[in-house]
Motif scaffolding. Structure first.
Motif, PDB file in Angstrom:
ATOM      1  N   PHE A  13     -18.665   9.329 -29.675  1.00 28.18           N
ATOM      2  CA  PHE A  13     -18.417   9.880 -28.351  1.00 28.18           C
ATOM      3  C   PHE A  13     -16.935   9.803 -28.057  1.00 28.18           C
ATOM      4  CE2 PHE A  13     -18.121   9.467 -23.687  1.00 28.18           C
ATOM      5  CZ  PHE A  13     -18.666  10.690 -23.357  1.00 28.18           C
ATOM      6  N   SER A  14     -16.364  10.904 -27.592  1.00 32.67           N
ATOM      7  CA  SER A  14     -14.945  10.919 -27.227  1.00 32.67           C
ATOM      8  C   SER A  14     -14.790  10.559 -25.764  1.00 32.67           C
ATOM      9  CB  SER A  14     -14.345  12.292 -27.487  1.00 32.67           C
ATOM     10  OG  SER A  14     -14.288  12.536 -28.866  1.00 32.67           O
ATOM     11  N   LEU A  15     -13.838   9.688 -25.482  1.00 34.17           N
ATOM     12  CA  LEU A  15     -13.657   9.149 -24.147  1.00 34.17           C
ATOM     13  C   LEU A  15     -12.434   9.729 -23.464  1.00 34.17           C
ATOM     14  CD1 LEU A  15     -14.270   5.457 -25.136  1.00 34.17           C
ATOM     15  CD2 LEU A  15     -15.870   6.978 -24.030  1.00 34.17           C
ATOM     16  N   GLY A  16     -12.406   9.583 -22.162  1.00 35.59           N
ATOM     17  CA  GLY A  16     -11.228   9.928 -21.382  1.00 35.59           C
ATOM     18  C   GLY A  16     -10.258   8.758 -21.419  1.00 35.59           C
ATOM     19  N   SER A  17      -9.678   8.438 -20.280  1.00 34.92           N
ATOM     20  CA  SER A  17      -8.668   7.378 -20.241  1.00 34.92           C
ATOM     21  C   SER A  17      -9.265   5.979 -20.380  1.00 34.92           C
ATOM     22  CB  SER A  17      -7.859   7.472 -18.944  1.00 34.92           C
ATOM     23  OG  SER A  17      -8.728   7.355 -17.836  1.00 34.92           O
ATOM     24  N   ASP A  18     -10.496   5.762 -19.902  1.00 36.96           N
ATOM     25  CA  ASP A  18     -11.146   4.459 -20.036  1.00 36.96           C
ATOM     26  C   ASP A  18     -11.866   4.389 -21.368  1.00 36.96           C
ATOM     27  OD1 ASP A  18     -10.429   3.226 -17.724  1.00 36.96           O
ATOM     28  OD2 ASP A  18     -12.249   3.738 -16.629  1.00 36.96           O
ATOM     29  N   LEU A  19     -11.696   3.293 -22.085  1.00 36.80           N
ATOM     30  CA  LEU A  19     -12.393   3.134 -23.352  1.00 36.80           C
ATOM     31  C   LEU A  19     -13.740   2.469 -23.119  1.00 36.80           C
ATOM     32  CD1 LEU A  19      -9.622   2.162 -25.922  1.00 36.80           C
ATOM     33  CD2 LEU A  19     -10.925   4.275 -25.744  1.00 36.80           C
ATOM     34  N   LYS A  20     -14.672   3.253 -22.622  1.00 32.20           N
ATOM     35  CA  LYS A  20     -16.048   2.814 -22.443  1.00 32.20           C
ATOM     36  C   LYS A  20     -16.941   4.042 -22.362  1.00 32.20           C
ATOM     37  CE  LYS A  20     -15.152   2.271 -17.546  1.00 32.20           C
ATOM     38  NZ  LYS A  20     -15.046   1.350 -16.438  1.00 32.20           N
ATOM     39  N   VAL A  21     -18.181   3.872 -22.799  1.00 30.42           N
ATOM     40  CA  VAL A  21     -19.169   4.938 -22.729  1.00 30.42           C
ATOM     41  C   VAL A  21     -20.051   4.625 -21.523  1.00 30.42           C
ATOM     42  CG1 VAL A  21     -21.029   6.128 -23.943  1.00 30.42           C
ATOM     43  CG2 VAL A  21     -19.114   5.172 -25.245  1.00 30.42           C
ATOM     44  N   SER A  22     -20.131   5.546 -20.579  1.00 29.07           N
ATOM     45  CA  SER A  22     -20.924   5.320 -19.364  1.00 29.07           C
ATOM     46  C   SER A  22     -22.402   5.154 -19.723  1.00 29.07           C
ATOM     47  CB  SER A  22     -20.765   6.492 -18.398  1.00 29.07           C
ATOM     48  OG  SER A  22     -21.437   7.644 -18.910  1.00 29.07           O
ATOM     49  N   THR A  23     -23.154   4.539 -18.826  1.00 33.84           N
ATOM     50  CA  THR A  23     -24.585   4.346 -19.080  1.00 33.84           C
ATOM     51  C   THR A  23     -25.285   5.684 -19.266  1.00 33.84           C
ATOM     52  OG1 THR A  23     -25.014   4.187 -16.710  1.00 33.84           O
ATOM     53  CG2 THR A  23     -24.738   2.126 -17.895  1.00 33.84           C
ATOM     54  N   ALA A  24     -24.966   6.666 -18.439  1.00 39.56           N
ATOM     55  CA  ALA A  24     -25.616   7.980 -18.546  1.00 39.56           C
ATOM     56  C   ALA A  24     -25.317   8.643 -19.891  1.00 39.56           C
ATOM     57  CB  ALA A  24     -25.180   8.886 -17.401  1.00 39.56           C
ATOM     58  N   GLU A  25     -24.071   8.581 -20.323  1.00 40.37           N
ATOM     59  CA  GLU A  25     -23.700   9.197 -21.600  1.00 40.37           C
ATOM     60  C   GLU A  25     -24.308   8.431 -22.766  1.00 40.37           C
ATOM     61  OE1 GLU A  25     -22.604  12.016 -24.028  1.00 40.37           O
ATOM     62  OE2 GLU A  25     -22.256  12.182 -21.872  1.00 40.37           O
ATOM     63  N   LEU A  26     -24.335   7.115 -22.673  1.00 43.72           N
ATOM     64  CA  LEU A  26     -24.935   6.298 -23.723  1.00 43.72           C
ATOM     65  C   LEU A  26     -26.418   6.622 -23.875  1.00 43.72           C
ATOM     66  CD1 LEU A  26     -24.623   4.032 -25.810  1.00 43.72           C
ATOM     67  CD2 LEU A  26     -25.013   2.401 -23.954  1.00 43.72           C
ATOM     68  N   GLU A  27     -27.126   6.702 -22.752  1.00 41.85           N
ATOM     69  CA  GLU A  27     -28.552   7.036 -22.781  1.00 41.85           C
ATOM     70  C   GLU A  27     -28.775   8.403 -23.423  1.00 41.85           C
ATOM     71  OE1 GLU A  27     -29.515   4.441 -18.755  1.00 41.85           O
ATOM     72  OE2 GLU A  27     -29.371   6.628 -18.617  1.00 41.85           O
ATOM     73  N   LYS A  28     -27.946   9.358 -23.072  1.00 42.35           N
ATOM     74  CA  LYS A  28     -28.037  10.715 -23.629  1.00 42.35           C
ATOM     75  C   LYS A  28     -27.781  10.704 -25.139  1.00 42.35           C
ATOM     76  CE  LYS A  28     -25.583  15.106 -23.319  1.00 42.35           C
ATOM     77  NZ  LYS A  28     -24.479  15.802 -22.661  1.00 42.35           N
ATOM     78  N   GLN A  29     -26.722  10.012 -25.575  1.00 43.00           N
ATOM     79  CA  GLN A  29     -26.366   9.952 -26.993  1.00 43.00           C
ATOM     80  C   GLN A  29     -27.454   9.238 -27.812  1.00 43.00           C
ATOM     81  OE1 GLN A  29     -23.674  11.241 -28.678  1.00 43.00           O
ATOM     82  NE2 GLN A  29     -23.098  12.277 -26.796  1.00 43.00           N
ATOM     83  N   VAL A  30     -27.985   8.137 -27.293  1.00 43.07           N
ATOM     84  CA  VAL A  30     -29.029   7.398 -27.993  1.00 43.07           C
ATOM     85  C   VAL A  30     -30.273   8.271 -28.147  1.00 43.07           C
ATOM     86  CG1 VAL A  30     -30.658   5.458 -27.794  1.00 43.07           C
ATOM     87  CG2 VAL A  30     -28.214   5.092 -27.368  1.00 43.07           C
ATOM     88  N   SER A  31     -30.688   8.918 -27.079  1.00 43.78           N
ATOM     89  CA  SER A  31     -31.870   9.777 -27.110  1.00 43.78           C
ATOM     90  C   SER A  31     -31.700  10.912 -28.120  1.00 43.78           C
ATOM     91  CB  SER A  31     -32.140  10.343 -25.710  1.00 43.78           C
ATOM     92  OG  SER A  31     -33.316  11.104 -25.710  1.00 43.78           O
ATOM     93  N   SER A  32     -30.562  11.558 -28.085  1.00 41.63           N
ATOM     94  CA  SER A  32     -30.275  12.667 -29.001  1.00 41.63           C
ATOM     95  C   SER A  32     -30.244  12.200 -30.454  1.00 41.63           C
ATOM     96  CB  SER A  32     -28.947  13.315 -28.613  1.00 41.63           C
ATOM     97  OG  SER A  32     -28.606  14.321 -29.529  1.00 41.63           O
ATOM     98  N   SER A  33     -29.597  11.078 -30.701  1.00 42.77           N
ATOM     99  CA  SER A  33     -29.495  10.551 -32.062  1.00 42.77           C
ATOM    100  C   SER A  33     -30.854  10.152 -32.617  1.00 42.77           C
ATOM    101  CB  SER A  33     -28.551   9.354 -32.093  1.00 42.77           C
ATOM    102  OG  SER A  33     -27.251   9.762 -31.754  1.00 42.77           O
ATOM    103  N   LEU A  34     -31.687   9.532 -31.782  1.00 41.62           N
ATOM    104  CA  LEU A  34     -33.019   9.154 -32.230  1.00 41.62           C
ATOM    105  C   LEU A  34     -33.871  10.392 -32.509  1.00 41.62           C
ATOM    106  CD1 LEU A  34     -33.732   6.084 -29.949  1.00 41.62           C
ATOM    107  CD2 LEU A  34     -33.430   6.074 -32.426  1.00 41.62           C
ATOM    108  N   GLU A  35     -33.711  11.418 -31.692  1.00 41.53           N
ATOM    109  CA  GLU A  35     -34.452  12.661 -31.922  1.00 41.53           C
ATOM    110  C   GLU A  35     -34.085  13.249 -33.285  1.00 41.53           C
ATOM    111  OE1 GLU A  35     -35.469  16.852 -29.669  1.00 41.53           O
ATOM    112  OE2 GLU A  35     -33.586  15.848 -29.192  1.00 41.53           O
ATOM    113  N   GLN A  36     -32.811  13.246 -33.621  1.00 40.22           N
ATOM    114  CA  GLN A  36     -32.361  13.772 -34.915  1.00 40.22           C
ATOM    115  C   GLN A  36     -32.866  12.918 -36.070  1.00 40.22           C
ATOM    116  OE1 GLN A  36     -28.100  14.170 -34.793  1.00 40.22           O
ATOM    117  NE2 GLN A  36     -28.163  15.541 -33.035  1.00 40.22           N
TER     118      GLN A  36
END
Length: 95
Positions: A13-36
Protein backbone atom coordinates in the motif's frame (compact mmCIF):
# COMPACT_ATOMS: atom_id res chain seq x y z
CA UNK A 1 -14.86 -21.88 3.34
CA UNK A 2 -11.63 -22.39 5.24
CA UNK A 3 -9.18 -19.62 5.92
CA UNK A 4 -7.15 -21.75 8.30
CA UNK A 5 -4.03 -22.01 6.18
CA UNK A 6 -4.27 -18.60 4.56
CA UNK A 7 -1.04 -16.72 4.63
CA UNK A 8 -0.73 -13.90 2.18
CA UNK A 9 2.62 -12.35 1.41
CA UNK A 10 3.57 -9.23 -0.44
CA UNK A 11 0.55 -7.02 0.21
CA UNK A 12 1.44 -3.44 -0.55
CA UNK A 13 0.00 0.00 0.00
CA UNK A 14 1.34 3.42 -0.93
CA UNK A 15 1.00 6.07 1.75
CA UNK A 16 0.70 9.82 1.84
CA UNK A 17 2.72 11.89 4.29
CA UNK A 18 1.95 9.69 7.33
CA UNK A 19 3.61 6.29 7.36
CA UNK A 20 0.62 4.26 8.48
CA UNK A 21 -2.16 2.29 6.83
CA UNK A 22 -5.59 3.41 8.06
CA UNK A 23 -7.96 0.82 9.52
CA UNK A 24 -10.34 1.19 6.57
CA UNK A 25 -7.58 0.71 4.00
CA UNK A 26 -6.06 -2.18 5.93
CA UNK A 27 -9.43 -3.95 6.10
CA UNK A 28 -9.91 -3.42 2.35
CA UNK A 29 -6.40 -4.68 1.49
CA UNK A 30 -6.69 -7.75 3.74
CA UNK A 31 -10.09 -8.68 2.30
CA UNK A 32 -8.89 -8.26 -1.29
CA UNK A 33 -5.68 -10.21 -0.69
CA UNK A 34 -7.51 -13.09 0.95
CA UNK A 35 -10.00 -13.19 -1.92
CA UNK A 36 -7.11 -13.52 -4.40
CA UNK A 37 -5.40 -16.20 -2.29
CA UNK A 38 -8.31 -18.46 -1.31
CA UNK A 39 -10.74 -17.61 -4.10
CA UNK A 40 -13.50 -16.12 -1.97
CA UNK A 41 -13.86 -12.82 -0.19
CA UNK A 42 -14.54 -12.99 3.57
CA UNK A 43 -17.88 -11.57 4.74
CA UNK A 44 -16.04 -8.95 6.77
CA UNK A 45 -12.62 -7.94 8.06
CA UNK A 46 -12.33 -5.72 11.14
CA UNK A 47 -9.10 -4.11 12.35
CA UNK A 48 -9.22 -2.06 15.57
CA UNK A 49 -6.02 -0.11 14.88
CA UNK A 50 -4.10 1.33 11.97
CA UNK A 51 -0.89 -0.37 10.83
CA UNK A 52 2.26 1.68 11.41
CA UNK A 53 4.64 1.92 8.48
CA UNK A 54 7.57 0.37 10.36
CA UNK A 55 9.16 -3.00 9.63
CA UNK A 56 7.93 -5.47 12.23
CA UNK A 57 4.81 -3.46 13.15
CA UNK A 58 1.78 -5.70 13.66
CA UNK A 59 -1.94 -5.35 14.09
CA UNK A 60 -4.48 -8.03 15.04
CA UNK A 61 -7.71 -8.14 13.07
CA UNK A 62 -10.66 -10.49 12.77
CA UNK A 63 -12.36 -11.88 9.71
CA UNK A 64 -15.80 -13.40 9.48
CA UNK A 65 -16.80 -16.00 6.92
CA UNK A 66 -20.25 -17.48 7.34
CA UNK A 67 -20.64 -18.49 10.97
CA UNK A 68 -16.90 -18.62 11.70
CA UNK A 69 -14.64 -15.85 12.97
CA UNK A 70 -10.86 -16.03 12.69
CA UNK A 71 -8.13 -13.87 14.11
CA UNK A 72 -5.39 -12.67 11.79
CA UNK A 73 -2.17 -10.73 12.04
CA UNK A 74 -0.90 -8.19 9.51
CA UNK A 75 2.87 -7.66 9.82
CA UNK A 76 4.91 -5.02 7.99
CA UNK A 77 7.77 -6.71 6.12
CA UNK A 78 9.25 -3.72 4.27
CA UNK A 79 8.91 0.02 3.88
CA UNK A 80 10.26 1.48 0.63
CA UNK A 81 9.72 5.22 0.52
CA UNK A 82 5.97 5.57 1.02
CA UNK A 83 5.22 1.97 0.01
CA UNK A 84 4.39 -0.35 2.92
CA UNK A 85 4.52 -4.09 2.30
CA UNK A 86 2.88 -6.47 4.75
CA UNK A 87 2.06 -10.14 5.19
CA UNK A 88 -1.20 -11.56 6.51
CA UNK A 89 -1.42 -14.72 8.62
CA UNK A 90 -4.82 -16.12 9.53
CA UNK A 91 -5.04 -18.11 12.76
CA UNK A 92 -5.23 -21.88 12.35
CA UNK A 93 -8.43 -22.23 14.39
CA UNK A 94 -11.62 -20.12 14.48
CA UNK A 95 -12.29 -18.10 17.61
Amino acid sequence: MLFTLAAVTGCSFSLGSDLKVSTAELEKQVSSSLEQTVGQKPDSVTCPDELKGEVGAKVRCTLTSGTKTYGLTATVTAVEGKDVKFDIKVDDQPQ
